[in-house]
Design a protein around this motif. Structure first.
Motif, mmCIF file in Angstrom:
data_model
loop_
_atom_site.group_PDB
_atom_site.id
_atom_site.type_symbol
_atom_site.label_atom_id
_atom_site.label_comp_id
_atom_site.label_asym_id
_atom_site.label_seq_id
_atom_site.Cartn_x
_atom_site.Cartn_y
_atom_site.Cartn_z
ATOM 1 N N MET A 1 0.261 34.831 -9.826
ATOM 2 C CA MET A 1 1.349 35.632 -10.433
ATOM 3 C C MET A 1 2.093 36.397 -9.348
ATOM 4 O O MET A 1 1.458 37.082 -8.548
ATOM 5 N N ASP A 2 3.424 36.288 -9.308
ATOM 6 C CA ASP A 2 4.210 37.056 -8.367
ATOM 7 C C ASP A 2 4.401 38.473 -8.927
ATOM 8 O O ASP A 2 4.907 38.639 -10.041
ATOM 9 N N GLN A 3 3.942 39.476 -8.158
ATOM 10 C CA GLN A 3 3.920 40.858 -8.652
ATOM 11 C C GLN A 3 5.329 41.370 -8.969
ATOM 12 O O GLN A 3 5.543 42.072 -9.948
ATOM 13 N N LYS A 4 6.292 40.953 -8.142
ATOM 14 C CA LYS A 4 7.650 41.480 -8.296
ATOM 15 C C LYS A 4 8.342 40.898 -9.540
ATOM 16 O O LYS A 4 8.857 41.615 -10.378
ATOM 17 N N SER A 5 8.303 39.562 -9.649
ATOM 18 C CA SER A 5 9.049 38.922 -10.737
ATOM 19 C C SER A 5 8.206 38.727 -11.992
ATOM 20 O O SER A 5 8.748 38.470 -13.067
ATOM 21 N N GLY A 6 6.875 38.820 -11.852
ATOM 22 C CA GLY A 6 6.005 38.572 -13.001
ATOM 23 C C GLY A 6 5.914 37.091 -13.341
ATOM 24 O O GLY A 6 5.340 36.694 -14.338
ATOM 25 N N GLN A 7 6.502 36.245 -12.502
ATOM 26 C CA GLN A 7 6.507 34.794 -12.745
ATOM 27 C C GLN A 7 5.217 34.164 -12.221
ATOM 28 O O GLN A 7 4.651 34.638 -11.236
ATOM 29 N N GLU A 8 4.781 33.079 -12.877
ATOM 30 C CA GLU A 8 3.658 32.320 -12.327
ATOM 31 C C GLU A 8 4.134 31.635 -11.048
ATOM 32 O O GLU A 8 5.229 31.083 -11.014
ATOM 33 N N VAL A 9 3.331 31.708 -10.010
ATOM 34 C CA VAL A 9 3.714 31.047 -8.762
ATOM 35 C C VAL A 9 2.899 29.772 -8.643
ATOM 36 O O VAL A 9 1.677 29.797 -8.741
ATOM 37 N N TRP A 10 3.575 28.663 -8.450
ATOM 38 C CA TRP A 10 2.907 27.369 -8.389
ATOM 39 C C TRP A 10 2.934 26.835 -6.976
ATOM 40 O O TRP A 10 3.860 27.100 -6.222
ATOM 41 N N ASP A 11 1.929 26.036 -6.666
ATOM 42 C CA ASP A 11 1.853 25.393 -5.366
ATOM 43 C C ASP A 11 2.130 23.894 -5.572
ATOM 44 O O ASP A 11 1.470 23.265 -6.410
ATOM 45 N N PRO A 12 3.086 23.317 -4.825
ATOM 46 C CA PRO A 12 3.404 21.896 -5.016
ATOM 47 C C PRO A 12 2.175 20.995 -4.876
ATOM 48 O O PRO A 12 2.095 19.948 -5.514
ATOM 49 N N ASP A 13 1.184 21.437 -4.073
ATOM 50 C CA ASP A 13 -0.001 20.607 -3.864
ATOM 51 C C ASP A 13 -0.851 20.449 -5.126
ATOM 52 O O ASP A 13 -1.717 19.588 -5.194
ATOM 53 N N TRP A 14 -0.626 21.325 -6.118
ATOM 54 C CA TRP A 14 -1.426 21.235 -7.344
ATOM 55 C C TRP A 14 -1.042 20.020 -8.188
ATOM 56 O O TRP A 14 -1.794 19.606 -9.062
ATOM 57 N N ILE A 15 0.183 19.544 -7.977
ATOM 58 C CA ILE A 15 0.683 18.476 -8.846
ATOM 59 C C ILE A 15 0.452 17.116 -8.210
ATOM 60 O O ILE A 15 0.896 16.859 -7.098
ATOM 61 N N GLU A 16 -0.266 16.268 -8.925
ATOM 62 C CA GLU A 16 -0.349 14.873 -8.492
ATOM 63 C C GLU A 16 -0.324 13.969 -9.716
ATOM 64 O O GLU A 16 -0.664 14.404 -10.816
ATOM 65 N N ARG A 17 0.088 12.746 -9.510
ATOM 66 C CA ARG A 17 0.219 11.831 -10.648
ATOM 67 C C ARG A 17 -1.161 11.512 -11.221
ATOM 68 O O ARG A 17 -2.081 11.173 -10.482
ATOM 69 N N SER A 18 -1.258 11.676 -12.524
ATOM 70 C CA SER A 18 -2.551 11.580 -13.207
ATOM 71 C C SER A 18 -3.023 10.134 -13.328
ATOM 72 O O SER A 18 -2.217 9.198 -13.330
ATOM 73 N N LYS A 19 -4.323 9.994 -13.474
ATOM 74 C CA LYS A 19 -4.898 8.695 -13.856
ATOM 75 C C LYS A 19 -5.040 8.703 -15.373
ATOM 76 O O LYS A 19 -5.024 9.768 -15.995
ATOM 77 N N LEU A 20 -5.243 7.519 -15.939
ATOM 78 C CA LEU A 20 -5.508 7.437 -17.378
ATOM 79 C C LEU A 20 -7.002 7.217 -17.585
ATOM 80 O O LEU A 20 -7.615 6.430 -16.865
ATOM 81 N N VAL A 21 -7.559 7.929 -18.549
ATOM 82 C CA VAL A 21 -8.992 7.817 -18.842
ATOM 83 C C VAL A 21 -9.126 7.608 -20.348
ATOM 84 O O VAL A 21 -8.407 8.235 -21.129
ATOM 85 N N GLU A 22 -10.041 6.720 -20.742
ATOM 86 C CA GLU A 22 -10.205 6.468 -22.181
ATOM 87 C C GLU A 22 -11.143 7.466 -22.843
ATOM 88 O O GLU A 22 -12.205 7.758 -22.310
ATOM 89 N N VAL A 23 -10.704 7.975 -23.989
ATOM 90 C CA VAL A 23 -11.569 8.794 -24.845
ATOM 91 C C VAL A 23 -11.571 8.085 -26.201
ATOM 92 O O VAL A 23 -10.499 7.916 -26.801
ATOM 93 N N GLU A 24 -12.731 7.646 -26.646
ATOM 94 C CA GLU A 24 -12.849 6.907 -27.920
ATOM 95 C C GLU A 24 -11.830 5.760 -27.983
ATOM 96 O O GLU A 24 -11.202 5.530 -29.020
ATOM 97 N N GLY A 25 -11.637 5.099 -26.849
ATOM 98 C CA GLY A 25 -10.742 3.940 -26.816
ATOM 99 C C GLY A 25 -9.257 4.273 -26.714
ATOM 100 O O GLY A 25 -8.425 3.375 -26.720
ATOM 101 N N VAL A 26 -8.925 5.562 -26.598
ATOM 102 C CA VAL A 26 -7.507 5.966 -26.472
ATOM 103 C C VAL A 26 -7.270 6.441 -25.044
ATOM 104 O O VAL A 26 -8.032 7.283 -24.537
ATOM 105 N N THR A 27 -6.228 5.926 -24.389
ATOM 106 C CA THR A 27 -5.964 6.366 -23.014
ATOM 107 C C THR A 27 -5.273 7.731 -23.028
ATOM 108 O O THR A 27 -4.260 7.916 -23.703
#
Ligand SMILES: Nc1ncnc2c1ncn2[C@@H]1O[C@H](COP(=O)(O)O)[C@@H](OP(=O)(O)O)[C@H]1O
Ligand SMILES: O=[N+]([O-])c1ccc(OS(=O)(=O)O)cc1
Length: 304
Positions: free
Chosen positions: A1-27
């Protein structure tokens, strides 16, 4: 959290393209699958309202409509926070330290309105047990596929879509996030036989938004005066929502949703599939659709 703006601060490294995983046969995207036991144990409350869709069916549109109906058509009240904070997306788990929709929902006072893309058979059982009201929006498969393809291009957390032909193949066999479109729309259609579900269609909302908004209000037991209804219609047009930072996801960083690649509010029409589908692709989808929806009574319109 940025103290001044109150906005959530994100790091670009957190984002990566997801894999698909099956749960009860649903991806599902891996974040949802990894948190499955927590999601399955989610404690719904009797006065919860749940908005369910297959991705790209007009989820954000119905969310803004519902919020306006719940708040007497007051746009200021609906501008209190970005959509994902007003109505937590319970099956969205972003990498730590970002908060998950599930946590947002758990910390929210009643009455809550939440969103999910889960198919009916994967809905946490407490929603059925608590008899929660559910609004489902379905959109025809062709426009859904096109919209989902462009969304995969812009959302850097979704699996790589490949080219259009490759993506459509995956969509037709249900090997995309949230599984088969055909099973999703049919599963929720069947569920409405025994649970309070308002089942709406994107194409009907485009045709006559006032009529469909009235259905929402009636389902929620809220009366709308003519001027309030008019305001809700105006506030939730594609053009208004495209320019609304609390509805268009422009508050999320571009390294996550790259709206330069394709805007979240992209075209908002019925029939854009014609720009993408070959005749052979369209005929193939029609065949699968006829087979998968046979004797369900479910009918989709693909023309404006
Ligand atoms: N007010 C509105 N009217 C019509 N379509 C809308 C809309 N708000 C969003 N949409 C469309 O709904 C789709 C996004 O759905 P979701 O909110 O479920 O992710 C996008 O479709 P397109 O990509 O076809 O333009 C988007 O443009
Ligand atoms: O809030 N988000 O991070 C978010 C919201 C909507 C969204 O689009 S959807 O099609 O997956 O619902 C993706 C991410």
């Amino acid at each position: 959290m940025d103290q001044k703006s109150g906005q959530e601060v994100w790091d670009p490294d957190w984002i990566e393209r997801s894999k698909l995983v099956e749960v009860e046969g649903v991806t599902l995207v891996s974040g949802t699958a990894e948190n499955w036991s927590r999601l399955w144990a989610f404690a719904a409350r009797p006065d919860d309202l749940l908005i369910c869709t297959y991705p790209k069916a007009g989820t954000t549109w119905i969310q803004e409509i519902v919020d306006m109906v719940q708040h007497g058509g007051d746009p200021q009240k609906c501008a209190r926070a970005p959509m994902q904070k007003r109505m937590p997306f319970i099956d969205l788990f972003l990498p730590k330290p970002m908060t998950s929709g599930l946590e947002d929902a758990e910390g929210m006072p009643s009455p809550r309105t939440m969103k999910t893309h889960l198919p009916a058979q994967l809905l946490p059982p407490s929603f059925w047990e608590q008899n929660c009201k559910i609004i489902y929006v379905a959109r025809n498969a062709k426009d859904s596929a096109v919209s989902y393809f462009h969304f995969h291009r812009m959302n850097q957390g979704m699996p790589e879509p490949g080219n259009w032909d490759q993506f459509l193949e995956a969509f037709l066999v249900g090997k995309v996030a949230c599984g088969s479109w055909f099973d999703h729309v049919r599963g929720w259609w069947e569920a409405k036989k025994w649970h309070p579900i308002l089942y709406l269609f994107y194409e009907d909302m485009k045709e006559d938004p006032a009529r469909e908004i009235q259905k929402v209000a009636q389902f929620l037991g809220i009366e709308l005066t003519a001027p309030v209804l008019k305001r809700i219609v105006q506030h939730t047009t594609f053009e208004s929502m495209k320019d609304n930072p609390m509805a268009n996801y422009s508050t999320l960083p571009t390294f996550f949703l790259d709206q330069g690649v394709s805007p979240f509010m992209r075209k908002g029409v019925v029939g854009d599939w014609k720009v993408h589908f070959t005749v052979a692709q369209s005929e193939r989808l029609d065949e699968i659709c006829a087979q998968k929806l046979e004797s369900s009574g479910l009918v989709f319109r693909t023309e404006p």
